[in-house]
Design a protein around this motif. Structure first.
Motif, PDB file in Angstrom:
ATOM      1  N   GLN A 204     -13.623 -85.821  24.863  1.00  0.00           N
ATOM      2  CA  GLN A 204     -14.821 -84.976  24.352  1.00  0.00           C
ATOM      3  C   GLN A 204     -14.698 -83.851  24.996  1.00  0.00           C
ATOM      4  O   GLN A 204     -14.333 -83.656  26.246  1.00  0.00           O
ATOM      5  CB  GLN A 204     -16.160 -85.905  24.454  1.00  0.00           C
TER       6      GLN A 204
ATOM      7  N   PRO B  48     -17.219 -76.964  20.398  1.00  0.00           N
ATOM      8  CA  PRO B  48     -16.224 -77.217  19.048  1.00  0.00           C
ATOM      9  C   PRO B  48     -14.756 -76.316  19.551  1.00  0.00           C
ATOM     10  O   PRO B  48     -13.694 -76.667  19.028  1.00  0.00           O
ATOM     11  CB  PRO B  48     -16.891 -76.695  17.937  1.00  0.00           C
TER      12      PRO B  48
ATOM     13  N   SER C  36     -16.303 -82.524  15.259  1.00  0.00           N
ATOM     14  CA  SER C  36     -17.872 -82.639  15.796  1.00  0.00           C
ATOM     15  C   SER C  36     -18.549 -83.726  15.204  1.00  0.00           C
ATOM     16  O   SER C  36     -18.727 -83.912  13.914  1.00  0.00           O
ATOM     17  CB  SER C  36     -18.267 -81.407  15.554  1.00  0.00           C
TER      18      SER C  36
ATOM     19  N   HIS D 260     -18.031 -83.134  20.597  1.00  0.00           N
ATOM     20  CA  HIS D 260     -16.928 -82.378  20.002  1.00  0.00           C
ATOM     21  C   HIS D 260     -15.608 -83.259  20.479  1.00  0.00           C
ATOM     22  O   HIS D 260     -15.207 -83.130  21.510  1.00  0.00           O
ATOM     23  CB  HIS D 260     -16.915 -81.007  20.466  1.00  0.00           C
TER      24      HIS D 260
END
Length: 103
Positions: free
Chosen positions: A42, A46, A77, A82
């Protein structure tokens, strides 16, 4: 009728870069299962996720993803997270990709 929803409230985890030995183990696992998507991690935004996916697809900044085109990477996302997903598609895909760009 009332719908019950389980919600977990928490702060997003910060981006933590994978150390080289962890990245190499991740790549080895992908090579062992060609075509299977795996969650790499993650990111805080974005844009950071998209940049990581681009770097993997082009094999820049990280040697273990070479040759360019051998891995596909997607930034997604999902509910405010993200994520970067990666899969190994093989050396043949990398060769075909480089032949197309050479034309």
């Amino acid at each position: 009728m009332t719908t019950r929803v389980d919600i977990r409230f928490e702060f997003p985890a910060p981006s933590i870069p994978l150390p080289p030995e962890t990245r190499e183990a991740f790549v080895a696992a992908l090579r062992a299962r060609p075509g299977a998507w795996a969650l790499m991690g993650q990111h805080s935004s974005p844009g950071a996720a998209r940049q990581t996916a681009y770097s993997i697809r082009r094999a820049v900044r990280t040697r273990c993803f070479r040759p360019a085109g051998a891995f596909e990477a997607e930034a997604k996302s999902v509910m405010g997270e993200h994520r970067v997903y990666v899969r190994y598609v093989g050396q043949d895909a990398a060769r075909a990709s480089s032949e197309v760009t050479a034309r």
